[in-house]
Write an enzyme that holds these catalytic residues in place. Structure first.
Site, PDB file in Angstrom:
ATOM      1  N   SER A  61      50.236  43.800  38.278  1.00 29.30           N
ATOM      2  CA  SER A  61      50.008  43.772  39.438  1.00 29.30           C
ATOM      3  C   SER A  61      50.779  42.910  40.534  1.00 29.30           C
ATOM      4  CB  SER A  61      48.632  43.429  39.947  1.00 29.30           C
ATOM      5  OG  SER A  61      47.791  44.441  39.805  1.00 29.30           O
ATOM      6  N   LYS A  64      52.980  44.718  42.892  1.00 23.66           N
ATOM      7  CA  LYS A  64      52.778  44.894  44.019  1.00 23.66           C
ATOM      8  C   LYS A  64      53.084  44.070  45.211  1.00 23.66           C
ATOM      9  CE  LYS A  64      48.533  46.989  42.090  1.00 23.66           C
ATOM     10  NZ  LYS A  64      46.896  46.612  41.555  1.00 23.66           N
ATOM     11  N   TYR A 189      54.438  54.066  40.236  1.00 20.00           N
ATOM     12  CA  TYR A 189      53.250  53.014  40.127  1.00 20.00           C
ATOM     13  C   TYR A 189      53.448  52.353  38.709  1.00 20.00           C
ATOM     14  CZ  TYR A 189      48.899  50.576  39.706  1.00 20.00           C
ATOM     15  OH  TYR A 189      47.990  49.554  39.638  1.00 20.00           O
ATOM     16  N   TYR A 241      42.592  39.460  43.061  1.00 16.70           N
ATOM     17  CA  TYR A 241      41.592  40.046  42.992  1.00 16.70           C
ATOM     18  C   TYR A 241      40.390  39.715  43.899  1.00 16.70           C
ATOM     19  CZ  TYR A 241      44.469  41.479  39.117  1.00 16.70           C
ATOM     20  OH  TYR A 241      45.604  41.666  38.259  1.00 16.70           O
ATOM     21  N   VAL A 259      47.538  41.770  35.123  1.00 19.80           N
ATOM     22  CA  VAL A 259      46.816  41.878  33.931  1.00 19.80           C
ATOM     23  C   VAL A 259      47.908  41.794  32.723  1.00 19.80           C
ATOM     24  CG1 VAL A 259      44.712  43.077  34.855  1.00 19.80           C
ATOM     25  CG2 VAL A 259      46.689  44.328  33.807  1.00 19.80           C
TER      26      VAL A 259
HETATM   27  N1  GLU Z   1      48.875  48.651  35.866  1.00 18.90           N
HETATM   28  C1  GLU Z   1      47.456  47.932  36.003  1.00 18.90           C
HETATM   29  C2  GLU Z   1      46.545  49.021  36.435  1.00 18.90           C
HETATM   30  O1  GLU Z   1      46.796  50.004  37.379  1.00 18.90           O
HETATM   31  C3  GLU Z   1      47.615  46.793  36.995  1.00 18.90           C
HETATM   32  C4  GLU Z   1      46.461  46.072  37.073  1.00 18.90           C
HETATM   33  C5  GLU Z   1      46.545  44.739  37.491  1.00 18.90           C
HETATM   34  O2  GLU Z   1      47.507  44.191  36.992  1.00 18.90           O
HETATM   35  O3  GLU Z   1      45.728  44.428  38.158  1.00 18.90           O
HETATM   36  O4  GLU Z   1      45.529  48.991  36.192  1.00 18.90           O
END
Ligand code: GLU
Length: 305
Positions: A61, A64, A189, A241, A259
């Site tokens: 994430s 992002k 993604y 989060y 994550v």
């Molecule tokens: N690739 C992970 C997912 O889509 C990213 C989640 C994350 O790092 O919060 O679940």
């Protein structure tokens, strides 16, 4: 700074024991749970690193932040925020419930999975290949690392087990908030989440945002100051989060976790910090990484509030 960082990282070495590596993407379960490291890139004195700072992990994430900065630069803030909100969310990062209950069905913010998928769909590129090339270019320019690459095993592992993200994307498609080819967008993604980095990359990424979009290593103005400002604001409110509120109180700096165990933090006008620690808490944030950031924030008086 080096002595301080060594003592902070040393003091947080055992924190990983309170966490667990992510397992819902099978390949991530293989990460070294006890890896703990950090890098600081200070805008006036440069970089230093400690612990397992060269341990490589996937950005997940944290990526992002890259796609958000890219979309804000290419499409503009009005278009981005007409399709994605800018508010924190009390539910988990891959929650479907809230997306369905809210009307219009607009993801709460660009840093949860549904929001990041919509952000990617706005980019005006022909196909998955062109779109990913643009994200990957943004990754290289923000981190100053020209040899970033995708961890193919993690990419395949996520792609093949992504029932939840596919559900989010197809739901968005069904309510008219996802233009373009769903599989193509998801491909980008999964690839951006699988970009590999180390603590130094995440420190320079944070430092670029801290320097209003100018990479302090390469000297390039990567994104306009307003884009860096919005990105830092969204990191501060939504970057950890549904632990973002607690993080604002205990650490008090804009940051984004993933994550894979990485966290990138940006303290405007002062520094970027990158941490790694694949053992996560129940919300998906690196336990050791958060503790390191808390200690650095206290020692260096980094709180922005
Ligand atoms: N690739 C992970 C997912 O889509 C990213 C989640 C994350 O790092 O919060 O679940």
């Amino acid at each position: 700074m080096q002595d301080l960082l060594d003592s902070v990282v040393d003091g947080c070495r055992e924190e990983w024991q309170a966490g667990r590596t992510a397992t819902y993407i099978p390949e991530l379960a293989k990460a070294r749970a006890d890896a703990v490291g950090a890098s600081v890139f200070d805008l006036s004195s440069g970089g230093c690193s400690s612990g397992d700072f060269d341990y490589r992990f996937t950005m997940q994430s944290v990526s992002k932040v890259l796609s958000l900065s890219l979309a804000l630069s290419v499409c503009g803030e009005d278009e981005v925020f007409s399709r994605v909100g800018m508010d924190p969310l009390a539910d988990s990062f891959n929650s479907i419930m809230r997306l369905e209950m809210d009307a219009p069905h607009r993801p709460h913010n660009p840093l949860i999975n549904s929001g990041a998928i919509v952000v990617l769909s706005l980019l005006p590129y022909r196909d998955a290949e062109e779109r990913f090339a643009a994200v990957s270019d943004m990754a290289s320019r923000m981190t100053g690392n020209r040899s970033m690459s995708v961890n193919e095993a993690v990419f395949r592992s996520e792609r093949d087990t992504a029932a939840r993200n596919r559900s989010l994307a197809w739901f968005l498609k069904s309510v008219g908030n996802l233009d373009g080819d769903v599989d193509d967008i998801l491909d980008t993604y999964f690839r951006q989440c699988s970009l590999e980095a180390d603590c130094r990359d995440l420190a320079v990424l944070g430092a670029t945002l801290a320097a209003d979009g100018m990479n302090p290593v390469t000297g390039e103005q990567v994104v306009p100051p307003r884009v860096a400002e919005i990105t830092r604001a969204i990191m501060a409110t939504c970057g950890m989060y549904n632990g973002s509120g607690e993080f604002a109180v205990t650490v008090g700096i804009p940051a984004k976790s993933g994550v894979g165990g990485g966290i990138s933090a940006a303290v405007r006008g002062r520094m970027g910090i990158g941490t790694c620690g694949p053992a996560l808490d129940g919300k998906g944030n690196s336990v050791a990484g958060m503790r390191i950031l808390q200690r650095l924030s206290e020692e260096l008086r980094l709180r922005i509030y």
